[in-house]
Design an enzyme around this catalytic site. Structure first.
Site, PDB file in Angstrom:
ATOM      1  N   ARG A  51       0.791  -1.223   0.000  1.00 57.02           N
ATOM      2  CA  ARG A  51       0.000   0.000   0.000  1.00 57.02           C
ATOM      3  C   ARG A  51       0.825   1.276   0.000  1.00 57.02           C
ATOM      4  O   ARG A  51       0.614   2.163  -0.807  1.00 57.02           O
ATOM      5  CB  ARG A  51      -0.871   0.068   1.263  1.00 57.02           C
ATOM      6  CG  ARG A  51      -2.291  -0.225   1.070  1.00 57.02           C
ATOM      7  CD  ARG A  51      -2.793  -0.839   2.349  1.00 57.02           C
ATOM      8  NE  ARG A  51      -1.998  -2.017   2.634  1.00 57.02           N
ATOM      9  CZ  ARG A  51      -2.211  -3.205   2.072  1.00 57.02           C
ATOM     10  NH1 ARG A  51      -3.192  -3.373   1.248  1.00 57.02           N
ATOM     11  NH2 ARG A  51      -1.442  -4.241   2.344  1.00 57.02           N
ATOM     12  N   THR A  52       1.738   1.356   0.942  1.00 53.74           N
ATOM     13  CA  THR A  52       2.405   2.646   1.106  1.00 53.74           C
ATOM     14  C   THR A  52       3.197   2.984  -0.146  1.00 53.74           C
ATOM     15  O   THR A  52       3.115   4.088  -0.677  1.00 53.74           O
ATOM     16  CB  THR A  52       3.291   2.628   2.362  1.00 53.74           C
ATOM     17  OG1 THR A  52       2.477   2.233   3.459  1.00 53.74           O
ATOM     18  CG2 THR A  52       3.880   3.996   2.646  1.00 53.74           C
ATOM     19  N   LYS A  80      25.464  -3.712  -0.281  1.00 51.94           N
ATOM     20  CA  LYS A  80      26.930  -3.625  -0.389  1.00 51.94           C
ATOM     21  C   LYS A  80      27.513  -2.879   0.805  1.00 51.94           C
ATOM     22  O   LYS A  80      28.718  -2.632   0.862  1.00 51.94           O
ATOM     23  CB  LYS A  80      27.322  -2.866  -1.658  1.00 51.94           C
ATOM     24  CG  LYS A  80      26.831  -3.493  -2.943  1.00 51.94           C
ATOM     25  CD  LYS A  80      27.294  -2.633  -4.124  1.00 51.94           C
ATOM     26  CE  LYS A  80      26.689  -3.112  -5.428  1.00 51.94           C
ATOM     27  NZ  LYS A  80      26.902  -2.115  -6.495  1.00 51.94           N
ATOM     28  N   ARG A 101      11.108   4.038   3.579  1.00 47.11           N
ATOM     29  CA  ARG A 101      10.709   3.090   4.630  1.00 47.11           C
ATOM     30  C   ARG A 101      11.932   2.305   5.044  1.00 47.11           C
ATOM     31  O   ARG A 101      12.718   1.871   4.189  1.00 47.11           O
ATOM     32  CB  ARG A 101       9.628   2.145   4.122  1.00 47.11           C
ATOM     33  CG  ARG A 101       9.404   0.987   5.074  1.00 47.11           C
ATOM     34  CD  ARG A 101       8.184   0.200   4.743  1.00 47.11           C
ATOM     35  NE  ARG A 101       6.976   0.953   5.022  1.00 47.11           N
ATOM     36  CZ  ARG A 101       5.768   0.414   5.049  1.00 47.11           C
ATOM     37  NH1 ARG A 101       5.610  -0.861   4.792  1.00 47.11           N
ATOM     38  NH2 ARG A 101       4.708   1.140   5.308  1.00 47.11           N
ATOM     39  N   HIS A 129       4.603   6.038  11.597  1.00 49.18           N
ATOM     40  CA  HIS A 129       4.176   5.856  10.214  1.00 49.18           C
ATOM     41  C   HIS A 129       3.281   7.046   9.869  1.00 49.18           C
ATOM     42  O   HIS A 129       2.068   6.913   9.759  1.00 49.18           O
ATOM     43  CB  HIS A 129       3.422   4.528  10.080  1.00 49.18           C
ATOM     44  CG  HIS A 129       3.184   4.075   8.673  1.00 49.18           C
ATOM     45  ND1 HIS A 129       3.294   4.918   7.579  1.00 49.18           N
ATOM     46  CD2 HIS A 129       2.824   2.868   8.189  1.00 49.18           C
ATOM     47  CE1 HIS A 129       3.004   4.233   6.485  1.00 49.18           C
ATOM     48  NE2 HIS A 129       2.721   2.986   6.839  1.00 49.18           N
TER      49      HIS A 129
END
Ligand code: NCD
Length: 304
Positions: A51-52, A80, A101, A129
């Site tokens: 969703r986000t 890396k 995120r 959030h």
């Protein structure tokens, strides 16, 4: 330049303007279809999301902009050993705005400090959030008519659920809100939140059984047990189906109570509830796109 790390980064008045803009976008989408022509959003997702990430992509695309990014730490240079601070310096050369995120609490904040472009926290570990909270607030304001004067039950994983922490933080600013926290003992809301409520004189109670409080709620915010933040599988299995909202429980609720859920749902809302007019979680996902469109315009300081 502004970033968004917490819903409290905006004043209540600024949030009102943001929600007015989101409602205008909902009503007159064509007006905004080219507002971000030539602009680029980078989505840097070090943790899974449907969703986000896709609602950010949808939001930027509906504004006429373009999107670049990665949806998995393994496919980025993080694998890396590149630091978030270095990554954002590079992303600043490629994009005009970034949604990030990260599984580590505070990572988007570290990025914001080194960034030349606005950074939006799209979820940091079990912490915050904010864009889900903007979605939740816009949904409540649009469907209930105001942000205040209600009893809200938050049910499920109140310990690890970052959407819960962000939403409580944001609601504290509005008048006449009563919280009912419904969770098993092991998943109670963290002490720092109850301390904050006590310090602000905001009424709350903590209960285990959903049925007992159902008739009093104006809003019920259901959440998933956050499997990925558990230390052992056994505890997760024991707690995952602790709450299942079904038609029998809905029969105990007010006629105009709304059920919200940030989604994804696992078993905590039975699919039979989806057809109940009080189930608002799919409408909520739509509001998530409008509010992210409004947020992108606001942070890029684009007037339409
Ligand atoms: C939430 C999240 O990522 O915290 N999902 C979302 O963004 N809508 C809730 C969850 O994962 O349970």
């Amino acid at each position: 330049m502004r970033h968004l790390m917490s819903p409290l980064d905006f004043t209540a008045n600024e949030l009102d303007r943001l929600f007015d803009l989101a409602n205008d976008i909902e009503r007159y989408p064509d007006k905004y279809a080219h507002a971000c022509d030539g602009r680029i959003l980078a989505t840097c997702f070090y943790e899974p999301s449907t969703r986000t990430r896709l609602s950010f992509e949808s939001a930027m695309t509906r504004l006429g902009g373009r999107v670049i990014g990665f949806s998995d730490a393994a496919s980025s240079s993080a694998s890396k050993g590149e630091s978030v601070s270095d990554t954002i310096r590079i992303i600043s050369c490629y994009a005009d705005i970034c949604a990030m995120r990260h599984p580590k609490e505070g990572a988007p904040m570290v990025a914001a400090e080194k960034s030349d472009i606005p950074v939006i926290n799209a979820g940091d570990g079990g912490h915050q959030h904010p864009t889900q909270t903007l979605t939740d607030l816009l949904t409540i304001r649009s469907l209930k008519g105001s942000l205040g004067g209600f009893t809200i039950g938050l049910c499920g994983d109140l310990k690890f659920g970052r959407t819960v922490h962000s939403l409580i933080n944001a609601l504290v600013r509005y008048d006449d809100i009563r919280f009912v926290f419904i969770s098993p003992e092991e998943l109670r809301v963290p002490d720092y939140i109850t301390e904050m409520l006590k310090a602000n004189g905001i009424p709350y109670e903590e209960v285990i059984r959903l049925e007992n409080v159902m008739p009093r709620l104006d809003l019920l915010y259901m959440t998933r047990v956050q499997k990925e933040r558990f230390f052992n599988e056994e505890d997760y299995v024991r707690l995952k189906d602790f709450y299942i909202l079904n038609s029998d429980k809905m029969a105990l609720a007010k006629k105009d109570m709304l059920v919200l859920h940030p989604l994804p749902r696992v078993n905590e809302i039975s699919v039979e509830v989806d057809s109940d007019p009080r189930a608002a979680y799919f409408r909520q996902a739509k509001y998530g796109v409008y509010v992210r469109m409004a947020l992108i315009l606001t942070l890029l300081e684009i007037q339409v």
